[in-house]
Design an enzyme around this catalytic site. Structure first.
Site, short mmCIF file in Angstrom:
data_model
loop_
_atom_site.label_atom_id
_atom_site.label_comp_id
_atom_site.label_asym_id
_atom_site.label_seq_id
_atom_site.Cartn_x
_atom_site.Cartn_y
_atom_site.Cartn_z
NE ARG A 198 -40.83 -44.90 83.66
CZ ARG A 198 -40.39 -44.32 84.75
NH1 ARG A 198 -41.13 -43.43 85.36
NH2 ARG A 198 -39.20 -44.62 85.24
NE ARG A 231 -46.76 -43.54 107.34
CZ ARG A 231 -46.82 -43.24 108.63
NH1 ARG A 231 -46.33 -42.09 109.04
NH2 ARG A 231 -47.37 -44.07 109.47
CD GLU A 265 -31.22 -50.45 78.35
OE1 GLU A 265 -32.10 -49.76 77.78
OE2 GLU A 265 -31.48 -51.44 79.06
CG HIS A 282 -37.00 -61.58 81.49
ND1 HIS A 282 -36.45 -61.51 82.76
CD2 HIS A 282 -37.99 -62.51 81.56
CE1 HIS A 282 -37.10 -62.36 83.55
NE2 HIS A 282 -38.03 -62.98 82.85
CG HIS A 337 -35.83 -54.20 78.25
ND1 HIS A 337 -35.41 -53.36 77.23
CD2 HIS A 337 -35.12 -53.83 79.34
CE1 HIS A 337 -34.49 -52.53 77.71
NE2 HIS A 337 -34.30 -52.80 78.98
CE LYS A 353 -36.36 -43.56 82.31
NZ LYS A 353 -35.69 -44.60 83.04
CD GLU A 368 -43.97 -49.07 83.00
OE1 GLU A 368 -42.88 -48.57 83.34
OE2 GLU A 368 -44.15 -50.28 82.85
CG ASN A 416 -39.88 -52.01 79.56
OD1 ASN A 416 -38.88 -51.52 80.07
ND2 ASN A 416 -41.04 -52.11 80.20
CG HIS A 421 -29.95 -55.06 81.34
ND1 HIS A 421 -31.02 -55.92 81.27
CD2 HIS A 421 -30.44 -53.83 81.01
CE1 HIS A 421 -32.10 -55.25 80.93
NE2 HIS A 421 -31.77 -53.98 80.77
CE LYS A 432 -40.63 -48.08 85.56
NZ LYS A 432 -40.56 -49.04 84.44
#
Ligand code: GLY
Length: 361
Positions: free
Chosen positions: A240, A119, A183, A251, A247, A225, A235, A244, A263, A141
């Site tokens: 947050r 956990r 980035e 994608h 992005h 960040k 988020e 993106n 990427h 994340k």
């Protein structure tokens, strides 16, 4: 240059991002202070042979578990193998510590392993790629991919510390390094003039991996960040989600041309597209868009959408986007440098023409 520490302020989940060259001493001190009952390193077949031994010696880790390099390892199969290996070693308990030593794939996989073992146990991010240092290692994340899409199984689980050791960047392949700069430029567009000016002034040194410039730039990205994550950890407010920027089209490009783009390379194209949209629909001064695109160009990063990406295909991929509501998708746009927000856009030919940078009849 001295080691710098950037705090990520999240109450009892707060931690430092330590940035500098050769941080084995700092890692050792951290591990000694933590006093885990056992610790193990998760790495991959690219990074492990180069760096796992020295890190294992520094933090006195019991085991090193190695997964094959590549995005394919970020799935249920390798995760299951890691659970098997960890339990077979019979050393894990609630006070064990995981070290994620590698790029974004290892960070996400080992982070998710730590989030779910018993956990949730503590883990440390030791990013070895520039992309992971400026983005994925910070903010908690963690995720694995599923056949239905990337990062669909995951958890927010903050690390206990992050060590960005610039020494690791010496062995990073050039294409991967440059792609991560995309980035960084995206972060500069989101954060404002200070980071943009720093990148413009230090572009040549950064391209040459000059350590002082790298440290300054990584620190600025991490500070930005950390602030965004502190404001919107899981988020919910939309703050947050502005990370993106670029992005959505990135994608699309990665889906339409699997394996062709790294990427960051797709993010450079996607960010330029988001800025075109911003000029058209969010009153962004076109000179800001030109300035950001010029910076991508200084690193040899193309911002042109591949000619053979047809508008219909781009719309089809965006229609499949899980974040879509009806025929509307929210795009991150800038109203000025450093001012980002979300703009709901109907998925139609006019939108596709703007994103792809082509005229619409
Ligand atoms: N990479 C985007 C985020 O951490 O939210």
């Amino acid at each position: 240059m001295e080691v710098t520490r950037v705090p990520v302020s999240l109450g009892e989940r707060s931690y430092d991002v330590v940035i500098g060259e050769r941080l084995l001493g700092e890692m050792r001190e951290f591990a000694e202070a933590e006093k885990p009952t056992s610790s193990f390193i998760v790495t991959d077949t690219n990074v492990g042979p180069l760096h796992a031994d020295v890190v294992q010696n520094a933090v006195v880790a019991n085991e090193v578990f190695t997964v094959p390099a590549g995005e394919n390892s970020k799935g249920i199969e390798q995760l299951a193998r890691l659970y098997d290996e960890v339990f077979a070693a019979r050393q894990v308990d609630r006070h064990s510590l995981v070290f994620a030593l590698g790029g974004g794939m290892v960070g996400d996989l080992a982070g998710y392993l730590a989030a779910t073992l018993l956990r949730g146990i503590r883990y440390v991010q030791v990013p070895t790629s520039l992309l992971a240092m400026v983005d994925s290692s910070v903010g908690g994340k963690t995720a694995i991919n599923h056949a239905a899409g990337k990062n669909l199984i995951g958890a927010f689980h903050q690390p206990a510390a992050v060590f960005c050791d610039l020494h690791f960047l010496k062995t990073l392949p050039e294409r991967e390094y440059v792609s991560a700069i995309a980035e960084i430029i995206k972060t500069a567009a989101l954060s404002g003039d200070e980071l943009m000016s720093l990148l413009e002034a230090s572009a040549d040194k950064l391209a040459a991996r000059e350590v002082d410039s790298l440290q300054r730039v990584i620190e600025a990205c991490v500070r930005f960040k950390a602030q965004v994550v502190a404001e919107d950890e899981v988020e919910v407010t939309g703050r947050r989600a502005t990370l993106n920027l670029g992005h959505t089209l990135a994608h699309v490009i990665e889906t339409a041309f699997p394996e062709r783009y790294l990427h960051g390379e797709a993010v450079a194209i996607g960010t330029a597209a988001a800025l075109r949209l911003s000029v058209e629909r969010a009153k962004l001064d076109p000179e800001v868009a030109t300035r950001v695109v010029a910076l991508f160009g200084r690193f040899g990063l193309s911002t042109v959408v591949p000619e053979n990406l047809e508008a219909a295909r781009a719309l089809e991929i965006m229609e499949a986007d899980k974040k879509r509501t009806g025929h509307v998708l929210r795009f991150v746009v800038l109203s000025e440098l450093g001012e980002a927000g979300a703009l709901p856009c109907r998925l139609d030919d006019a939108l596709a023409a703007t994103l792809l940078g082509r005229s619409h009849a």
